[in-house]
Structure formats: structure tokens, C-alpha cells
Write a protein that holds these residues in place. Sequence first.
Motif, PDB file in Angstrom:
ATOM      1  N   LEU A 182       1.987  -1.235 -10.234  1.00  0.00           N
ATOM      2  CA  LEU A 182       2.958  -0.132 -10.242  1.00  0.00           C
ATOM      3  C   LEU A 182       2.820   0.684 -11.524  1.00  0.00           C
ATOM      4  N   VAL A 240      -0.105   8.430  -9.461  1.00  0.00           N
ATOM      5  CA  VAL A 240       1.213   8.811  -8.908  1.00  0.00           C
ATOM      6  C   VAL A 240       2.030   9.413 -10.051  1.00  0.00           C
ATOM      7  N   LEU A 288       7.039   3.977  -4.731  1.00  0.00           N
ATOM      8  CA  LEU A 288       5.770   3.329  -4.370  1.00  0.00           C
ATOM      9  C   LEU A 288       6.035   2.153  -3.433  1.00  0.00           C
ATOM     10  N   HIS A 326       4.193   6.964  -2.086  1.00  0.00           N
ATOM     11  CA  HIS A 326       2.838   6.500  -2.397  1.00  0.00           C
ATOM     12  C   HIS A 326       2.694   5.042  -1.989  1.00  0.00           C
ATOM     13  N   GLN A 333       4.198  -1.279  -1.743  1.00  0.00           N
ATOM     14  CA  GLN A 333       3.081  -2.227  -1.809  1.00  0.00           C
ATOM     15  C   GLN A 333       3.178  -3.160  -0.612  1.00  0.00           C
TER      16      GLN A 333
END
Lengths: 292, 292
Positions: free
Chosen positions: B123, B132, B138, B249, B140
Motif C-alpha cells: 500500500l 496511485v 486501494l 486502484h 488488495q
Amino acid sequence: MVVRRGEPFLAVDWGTTNRRVYRIEHGAVAATERDDRGVTAVAAFAAEAAAIRDRFGDLPMLLAGMVGSNIGWQVAPYVAAPAGVADLAAKLHRVDDRTAIVPGVSTLAGGRPDVMRGEEVQLLGAVAAELVPGDSLLAQPGTHCKWAEMAGGRIAGFTTAMTGELFGLLRQHGLLAAQLQGAVSANAAYLDGVEEAKRRDLTASLFGIRAAKMLGTREDADAAAFASGLLIGSDVVARIESTTHDHIHILAGPELGALYAAAIEANGRAAHIVDSHAAFAAGIIAIGTALP
Amino acid sequence: MVVRRGEPFLAVDWGTTNRRVYRIEHGAVAATERDDRGVTAVAAFAAEAAAIRDRFGDLPMLLAGMVGSNIGWQVAPYVAAPAGVADLAAKLHRVDDRTAIVPGVSTLAGGRPDVMRGEEVQLLGAVAAELVPGDSLLAQPGTHCKWAEMAGGRIAGFTTAMTGELFGLLRQHGLLAAQLQGAVSANAAYLDGVEEAKRRDLTASLFGIRAAKMLGTREDADAAAFASGLLIGSDVVARIESTTHDHIHILAGPELGALYAAAIEANGRAAHIVDSHAAFAAGIIAIGTALP
């Protein structure tokens, strides 16, 4: 005709793993017995039916549940909701002159497919025995919890949730299993889970059980109750959203009934536990004697 | 000091079942190798570290992931979010003069406990490498999908969902397992599952997979894609609700990345896939060289 009004008959609530046989006399249960001869344990259904008659009397027989599915004796095709006693009686699947299977009920309301087999007898029986109003919301907790909206005494629509099965999977397999071996009751941890369910973010809330252990914010002894509250609460909060009933009736034994009642009350509705065996008997008598 | 700015070092992303070793030279990855020596496969961590140095060079070493948990080498206590590169660098757990473990990150925001170990490096690296923006959301994806809200380049808060684990449980055990053996891609059935997830009624939607089979409304070949869309969609819809970011993202490989991207776009946000290995390398370099 399978059953004559007022004459004795046998009824079998024949599920996947269990079976309950009733002898009905004068519109009431004269004898009943439960065993583990569910449909997955039975290969020769005609022989099983003969054995039941040997034990309980050589009488007409009405069967309900998974016995009418493609893993049962013969397939009794689903009747589409809305469905009442007369609709099911009209579509009994005749195995022979003295033996019939009650069809299950299906729905595609709102593009959402759902099915039941066996539960319909309890639902209609609860109304027939005046255990619940003809317009009501009924919950049938279990591996797959059914929620039925009754209207005019018929099953107007219903939703099934895999609540119990998910709890079992999590308890037996995967990351949380070791944490979920504790007892479950409607205690403070259970109610915390019901509250967490209001986020409607089940997959994240489940990981929170692990995180609570890592951060020391909950004892593992409370984790199973929290998880049960989270799963049952998720079921309740989704159902509450789409009903106008302030009173919800639960067809269950005392333990599971108490858990669902606590979750329903934590969501601001009144809960009433109804005897599911009495409901089944009333339902099968109503269906059996509704024949023209 | 573990790592000097500009000098070579080794980095290990050491998870539960897998491990990836990087040799970092001149601020870039000079060599990398993945194997299955995750922490559950390793008993003697000092010997493992020596073996890594034998293969990759006798260099300082930074470790991240489950190696710092209570099933790893030594416990590196969590750092509470918000947490950035400097916060983690200041709390490195020193195993010896040349070996340190990056701490995980924890949160109790909103009364909701959550933890991560290893993901924090990706991250922070995604921001450090300018893959980003410093203010972004974000995802994952994986067995346990992390969603991190980044603010000012730090991990401001995060949520973990058991999305992948639940899919695995359902695919291996229980009522739906036999139906869920088909392929998964971001096809029409997958998008149907993403749409169904908007009901936020996961346990009922899961039973619908069974009911669709019984009523013949969906081919079993499509059931796994539908279930994947339902689970990933449940994750996405809950996260969308609590973020203002229009662009999300995804740190993932192409397959899982494509599934999450499709679900995010079906919920009206733009999705961008980011290289998670590049992000890890950038993150571990940033943490390793941020030391005073």
C-alpha cells in the motif's frame, strides 16, 4: 382420494437426514416418532413405506419434504407461490391409490428463484391451527432458514437464507474454525453480533472475528455467540427491510427460537415462537382432508 | 540501522503459505524468487534467513508479512492506523543488527477491529512509486481482501473481507460445492452475481444458487461465476458506500484484478490495476531507507 375426512391416516415429514412419522386420528396426532431414515439413508422407498405401515397401521399415507425431490422417492413438481392448502391438495403427487406426496412451493418473485419442500406444510398448518394470523411473516430457522410472507392464509412469497449452513462451514473449516468452538446463547456477545449485522457487510464482519482475537478485544469463548448473532442478524435485518409486519412468528424449537427471537427484538419487532410439530400436524391434516 | 540508503539489501514478503525474496540494488529489484516456504512450512527461521543470504547475498534483510506474527519468527507488534512509511520504519522489530521485521497495522475505527501484515508494504509502496495518488482507495484482492483508504500517503483506515476464503469454503464443502466447479471469468453470469449483491442479502442470495438449479433458471456451468460475482460484488458494494473516491486502484494480478475491476465498474466507479510486486519493492525500499 387419499384421505377421507375424519378417518385415520399416516403423515411423514421426510427430510434429507431425518424423518418424523405421525398417525393422525380424529383430526389429531395419536402417535409420532422421529428417526434418522432421511431420504439420503433410504434406497427402497416402497419397502420403507410398507415398514412404516407395519409399525403405525395399514392406513393411507401423505408424505412431505425431500421425499418428493429428485433425491427422494418420486418427484412432486413445485407449485408456484402464491399457494394455499387447496392449491397443494389439488397437486398431490399420487404414488399409488393410498400414498401421495405433497408438492413443494417455488417462487421467481423479483427475479429471485427460491424453493421449499416440507416447510409449506408447517406454514399452512400454523395458519390452519390459528397459531398465527392468515396475514403474517413466519420464520423457520435451520440449516436453510425459510421466511414466508403469508397473505389470506396462503404462502404469498418466501426467501431462504443459508444461515445455519454458513455457520456450520465456518465452524468446521477455515480461518475461524478454532475460534468458533464455544457455546452459543442469546448473550451479550450474540447481541453484539446482531448489532454488527446491521452494517450489512457480512464478509468483512466475519474477518473482524479474527481481528478481534489478534487485538484482544473479544475472548474466543464469546466468538461463536458473536458469529451466530452476526449470521442470524444478517438474515433478520434483510427480512425486516422488506416486511411491514411488527410481529414475526418463529416455527422452531426453544433454542434456535430464542436466538431468532432475540435478533428480531433487537431489530425492533416483536417475536413469537410457535410449535412447529403442531403446525406440521395441522397442515398435513388440512391438506389431506381438503381433497374434493 | 538496518539498511543504508543506496546500499543493497534483501527484502522478503513472507506470508502464511508463500514467500517472495527480493535483492534490492540501487533502489531497484535486481533479483526476485518466489517459493512455498511460507511461515507454516518453516520451523527454524534463523536457518532459513541464513539460507536466503547464501542464495541472494550476505546483506541486511527486511522481512514483512506473517513472519512477524505469532505463527512467524518473532512478533512485531501492530502499529495503529493512521500509519505511514516513517511510522513503520520507527517501529521496525530488530531480530539482530542486520535483520528486522516490518510491523503490521491495526485499526479499531468505528468499533471495528481489523489487522494487516504484509499488505502495508504494498500500500505504502504504491504511493511511494507514484502508482496511485496519496489520497486514494486501494483494494488488495485475495483470500482476505484488504481495502485501504490512503490519506496524505499514509494508511488512514482499512477493512478486510473474507471474500476469497468464503468462496473457497463454498466450493469445497456443503450444499453448493458440486455446482461451483465451473470456470470463473468476468462474464454475464459474473455480472449477474454483482447485480444480485446490491441486495446486500448474501446468505439468501447464496441459497438462490441452489434454487436456480432446481428451477432450471441458470446452468451449473455459470454458477461459479455467479457466486464469485456475488461475493466480490458484496465486498465492493459495502466499500463503495463508505468512500468518496470515484477511482479505485487494485493491487492484483491480471485475473483477480479483472474480476474486481468489473465489479467496481458495475458499481459506477473507475478501476485501475496496479502492479503489486512493483508496489511491494517500492514500499520495502521506502521503509528500509526511511530510517534516521
